[in-house]
Design a protein around this motif. Structure first.
Motif, PDB file in Angstrom:
ATOM      1  N   SER A  28     -30.913   1.810 -78.107  1.00  0.00           N
ATOM      2  CA  SER A  28     -31.241   2.397 -76.819  1.00  0.00           C
ATOM      3  C   SER A  28     -32.546   3.201 -76.897  1.00  0.00           C
ATOM      4  O   SER A  28     -33.374   3.148 -75.990  1.00  0.00           O
ATOM      5  N   SER A  31     -35.479   0.846 -76.967  1.00  0.00           N
ATOM      6  CA  SER A  31     -35.790   0.290 -75.652  1.00  0.00           C
ATOM      7  C   SER A  31     -36.516   1.326 -74.789  1.00  0.00           C
ATOM      8  O   SER A  31     -37.410   0.974 -74.016  1.00  0.00           O
ATOM      9  N   ALA A  34     -40.040   1.269 -75.848  1.00  0.00           N
ATOM     10  CA  ALA A  34     -40.724   0.097 -75.307  1.00  0.00           C
ATOM     11  C   ALA A  34     -41.181   0.344 -73.873  1.00  0.00           C
ATOM     12  O   ALA A  34     -42.272  -0.072 -73.482  1.00  0.00           O
ATOM     13  N   VAL A  43     -41.107  -4.701 -69.199  1.00  0.00           N
ATOM     14  CA  VAL A  43     -39.892  -4.868 -69.998  1.00  0.00           C
ATOM     15  C   VAL A  43     -38.599  -4.728 -69.182  1.00  0.00           C
ATOM     16  O   VAL A  43     -37.540  -4.473 -69.742  1.00  0.00           O
ATOM     17  N   LEU A  47     -35.062  -4.993 -70.915  1.00  0.00           N
ATOM     18  CA  LEU A  47     -34.473  -3.662 -70.962  1.00  0.00           C
ATOM     19  C   LEU A  47     -33.030  -3.687 -70.472  1.00  0.00           C
ATOM     20  O   LEU A  47     -32.140  -3.085 -71.090  1.00  0.00           O
ATOM     21  N   VAL A  50     -30.912  -5.280 -73.244  1.00  0.00           N
ATOM     22  CA  VAL A  50     -30.722  -4.406 -74.400  1.00  0.00           C
ATOM     23  C   VAL A  50     -29.802  -3.243 -74.060  1.00  0.00           C
ATOM     24  O   VAL A  50     -28.931  -2.871 -74.847  1.00  0.00           O
ATOM     25  N   LYS A  51     -29.979  -2.666 -72.882  1.00  0.00           N
ATOM     26  CA  LYS A  51     -29.114  -1.551 -72.481  1.00  0.00           C
ATOM     27  C   LYS A  51     -27.660  -2.006 -72.333  1.00  0.00           C
ATOM     28  O   LYS A  51     -26.745  -1.304 -72.750  1.00  0.00           O
ATOM     29  N   SER A  54     -26.348  -2.452 -75.836  1.00  0.00           N
ATOM     30  CA  SER A  54     -26.137  -1.187 -76.543  1.00  0.00           C
ATOM     31  C   SER A  54     -24.907  -0.450 -76.017  1.00  0.00           C
ATOM     32  O   SER A  54     -24.156   0.153 -76.785  1.00  0.00           O
TER      33      SER A  54
END
Length: 71
Positions: A28, A31, A34, A43, A47, A50-51, A54
């Motif tokens: 997290s 990200s 990033a 992103v 994003l 990934v969130k 996570s």
């Protein structure tokens, strides 16, 4: 006092999610870095992926830690 400290450590470990939780928190944070480096528009879709991952990893870590027995 020792029993209280042990209970507090266990609750903190459950809240963090153990090793999996630490990995999820790191993911997290990466990200968020990033977004700072490349901007939100660049992103946005990765994003979200990934969130979501996570949060799932953190949730699994919390469940695993809450079911673990303390020695």
């Amino acid at each position: 006092m020792t029993k209280f400290q042990n209970t507090l450590k266990r609750l903190l470990r459950v809240a963090i999610g153990g090793r999996w939780g630490i990995f999820a928190w790191s993911l997290s944070g990466a990200s968020a870095l990033a977004v700072v480096l490349w901007g939100l528009k660049t992103v946005a879709i990765p994003l979200l992926m990934v969130k979501t991952a996570s949060w799932g990893i953190w949730g699994l870590g919390v469940i695993r830690e809450s079911k673990a027995r303390t020695p």
